[in-house]
Write an enzyme that holds these catalytic residues in place. Structure first.
Site, short mmCIF file in Angstrom:
data_model
loop_
_atom_site.label_atom_id
_atom_site.label_comp_id
_atom_site.label_asym_id
_atom_site.label_seq_id
_atom_site.Cartn_x
_atom_site.Cartn_y
_atom_site.Cartn_z
N ASP A 22 -25.09 -39.69 -71.15
CA ASP A 22 -26.12 -39.01 -71.94
C ASP A 22 -27.22 -38.41 -71.07
O ASP A 22 -28.29 -38.07 -71.55
CB ASP A 22 -26.71 -39.97 -72.99
N HIS A 225 -19.43 -24.63 -45.71
CA HIS A 225 -20.19 -25.15 -46.86
C HIS A 225 -20.44 -26.65 -46.74
O HIS A 225 -20.28 -27.40 -47.70
CB HIS A 225 -19.47 -24.82 -48.17
N ASP A 242 -29.08 -23.91 -43.56
CA ASP A 242 -28.99 -22.79 -44.50
C ASP A 242 -29.64 -23.30 -45.78
O ASP A 242 -29.05 -24.08 -46.53
CB ASP A 242 -27.51 -22.42 -44.73
N ASP A 253 -32.55 -16.96 -49.31
CA ASP A 253 -31.31 -17.44 -48.67
C ASP A 253 -31.47 -17.25 -47.16
O ASP A 253 -31.39 -16.12 -46.67
CB ASP A 253 -30.13 -16.64 -49.21
N HIS A 332 -16.34 -15.06 -42.43
CA HIS A 332 -16.95 -14.60 -43.68
C HIS A 332 -17.54 -13.21 -43.47
O HIS A 332 -17.56 -12.70 -42.36
CB HIS A 332 -18.01 -15.60 -44.17
N HIS A 336 -24.39 -10.18 -48.60
CA HIS A 336 -24.18 -10.19 -50.05
C HIS A 336 -25.50 -9.81 -50.68
O HIS A 336 -26.56 -9.90 -50.06
CB HIS A 336 -23.68 -11.57 -50.53
N HIS A 343 -25.87 -15.35 -54.63
CA HIS A 343 -24.89 -14.27 -54.45
C HIS A 343 -25.07 -13.40 -55.68
O HIS A 343 -24.47 -13.63 -56.72
CB HIS A 343 -23.46 -14.84 -54.35
N GLU A 366 -26.08 -11.98 -42.16
CA GLU A 366 -25.83 -13.36 -41.75
C GLU A 366 -24.53 -13.56 -40.96
O GLU A 366 -23.65 -14.28 -41.40
CB GLU A 366 -25.84 -14.28 -42.97
N TYR A 370 -18.37 -19.84 -35.36
CA TYR A 370 -18.09 -21.25 -35.67
C TYR A 370 -16.85 -21.69 -34.91
O TYR A 370 -15.78 -21.12 -35.11
CB TYR A 370 -17.86 -21.42 -37.17
N ARG A 388 -25.30 -19.70 -37.17
CA ARG A 388 -25.47 -18.57 -38.09
C ARG A 388 -26.95 -18.25 -38.12
O ARG A 388 -27.79 -19.16 -38.03
CB ARG A 388 -24.96 -18.91 -39.50
N GLU A 390 -29.49 -15.96 -40.60
CA GLU A 390 -29.45 -15.22 -41.87
C GLU A 390 -30.84 -14.81 -42.31
O GLU A 390 -31.74 -15.64 -42.45
CB GLU A 390 -28.82 -16.11 -42.96
N1 GLY Z 1 -26.25 -19.94 -48.67
C1 GLY Z 1 -25.13 -19.23 -49.11
C2 GLY Z 1 -24.89 -18.04 -48.31
O1 GLY Z 1 -25.44 -17.89 -47.25
O2 GLY Z 1 -24.20 -17.15 -48.72
MN MN Z 2 -26.17 -15.88 -47.75
MN MN Z 3 -27.26 -18.83 -46.78
#
Ligand code: GLY
Ligand code: MN
Ligand code: MN
Length: 423
Positions: A22, A225, A242, A253, A332, A336, A343, A366, A370, A388, A390
């Site tokens: 609940d 992730h 991140d 982000d 990747h 985005h 996203h 970004e 890796y 990374r 970003e």
């Molecule tokens: N934090 C998700 C991305 O960088 O797309």
């Molecule tokens: Mn991102």
């Molecule tokens: Mn990110």
């Protein structure tokens, strides 16, 4: 409203989500719904009827003294009109009765299926009975359309007030990243830094993270992730964070990678400088008229040149891009859209082609490298390193603005924080 002509549009609020038994998740309104109404309460439906006198109608939870003792104040029908600008408001239970009158006069109905299944079911019933009446009444819905493409084109182009909110979210995220750089030390657990980031978000009024924060030390950084955040960090290894807060329904982000309580080691620094150069190159390309894919292509070239130079890729730049071998270390895309969703909504391709950037769009830049801990093709010294960087970038009238520019990323600026008070 202009875009839907004389059609009727109905938008459901997000359903409440159960966490366990609940206990519910903290309620989070649907972004399309909030974008159009500013109304964040559950059990709400918005109706837009541009052809009618009352063109903005809200269905909401009515005031209820007893219920409000448990779950807090509701705007109610009066508040929906007084505070949220609805021309008319009704109790949510009245939806079917009231909407049926509007259905009779509407040829086309815009409604997004799949957002709220309970309301989907009610809509289906209403469309069915209105369609059954159509031969006798001579009017009524003849087409059910999805409003999202129209709405999402609008959300993709940010208004000045939206950008203000995003700047606020970014300013808060900046404080969190700087605090993390200053405070991370060997022997701390990743979750301690996560807590510090969360604290910095909440202390300035952000709702919290706009996606689960990635606090990835050492080899964890090569899991894209990684959100367990449960490893003990060691001094001198890299920490990839991140994390971006959500402020008044708008996301930020941001990723930064830095050495824990130390300066970069030469190998870390070599790879970091490659990622940074790729990221700067990507950002440099961003301006109106440029294809969405262009920053990615620019970053990719710099990354691949760099990875060949240091011996991570063996085939040479041209072949590595052609045969895709770079994907082992950069798997990747570079960008985005960013907005209410991390996203964010909006098409990336139009007519089969990468779409053109326009002022008011916000995208991330970004790139990363890796290298898995157990990658036996990589020279040993590179294994277990993930990097990374970003930023959030606004397309302006004549170029771009790096909205996250205040968050340190040059080697010198990062080291001045990671080594402050210690060396
Ligand atoms: N934090 C998700 C991305 O960088 O797309
Ligand atoms: Mn991102
Ligand atoms: Mn990110």
């Amino acid at each position: 409203m202009e875009a839907i002509g004389d059609a009727l549009a109905i938008l459901p609020g997000a359903p409440v989500a159960v966490r366990s038994a609940d206990v519910e998740f903290i309620y989070r309104q649907d972004n399309d719904f909030y974008y159009l109404t500013g109304f964040a309460e559950p059990e709400s439906i918005a109706m837009f009827a541009p052809g009618e006198n009352d063109s903005f109608i809200l269905f909401v939870r009515p005031r209820d003294k007893e219920r409000e003792t448990w779950t807090g104040r509701r705007a109610g029908i009066e508040g929906a009109m007084g505070q949220y600008g609805a021309d008319k408001a009704y109790a949510i239970d009245e939806f079917q009765r009231v909407a049926a009158r509007y259905f009779e006069r509407a040829e086309r109905i815009y409604y997004p299926l799949g957002v709220n299944e309970r309301i989907d079911a009610r809509m289906l019933e209403m469309v069915k009975s209105a369609a059954a009446m159509r031969p006798r009444v001579g009017s009524g819905p003849n087409a059910l359309l999805d409003p999202r493409e129209i709405l999402h084109e609008s959300r993709l182009h940010k208004h000045p007030e939206e950008l203000e909110t995003m700047r606020r979210a970014i300013a808060i995220s900046a404080e969190a990243h700087v605090a993390a750089m200053r405070n991370a030390r060997g022997g701390m657990m990743e979750w301690e830094i996560e807590a510090l980031v969360d604290y910095n978000f909440r202390r300035r009024g952000a709702a919290g993270p706009s996606y689960p924060s990635i606090i990835a030390s050492g080899p964890n950084a090569s899991t894209l992730h990684y959100i367990h955040n449960d490893r003990e960090m060691r001094a001198g290894e890299l920490l990839l964070i991140d994390a971006g807060c959500e402020y008044d329904f708008y996301a930020s982000d941001v990723t930064r990678t830095f050495p824990v309580g130390a300066r970069f080691r030469p190998v870390q620094r070599d790879l970091y400088e490659i990622v940074l150069a790729a990221q700067l190159k990507a950002i440099e390309t961003i301006r109106p008229g440029v294809k969405f894919d262009e920053p990615h292509e620019a970053a990719l070239q710099v990354l691949v040149d760099g990875m060949c130079r240091v011996g991570l890729l063996k085939d040479g730049p041209e072949a590595s891009i052609k045969n895709g071998s770079y994907r082992r270390y950069f798997m990747h895309r570079t960008s985005h859209w960013l907005g209410m969703d991390v996203h964010d909504v909006g098409l990336y391709r139009l007519g089969g082609q990468s779409r053109t950037l326009e002022p008011g769009m916000v995208l991330t830049a970004e790139p990363g490298i890796y290298i898995a801990r157990d990658d036996d093709e990589a020279p040993e010294e590179f294994r277990g390193i993930g990097i990374r960087i970003e930023d959030d970038v606004l397309v302006t009238l004549d170029g771009h603005e790096v909205m996250t520019a205040a968050i340190p990323k040059s080697v010198a600026d990062v080291e001045s924080l990671t080594t402050t008070d210690r060396d």
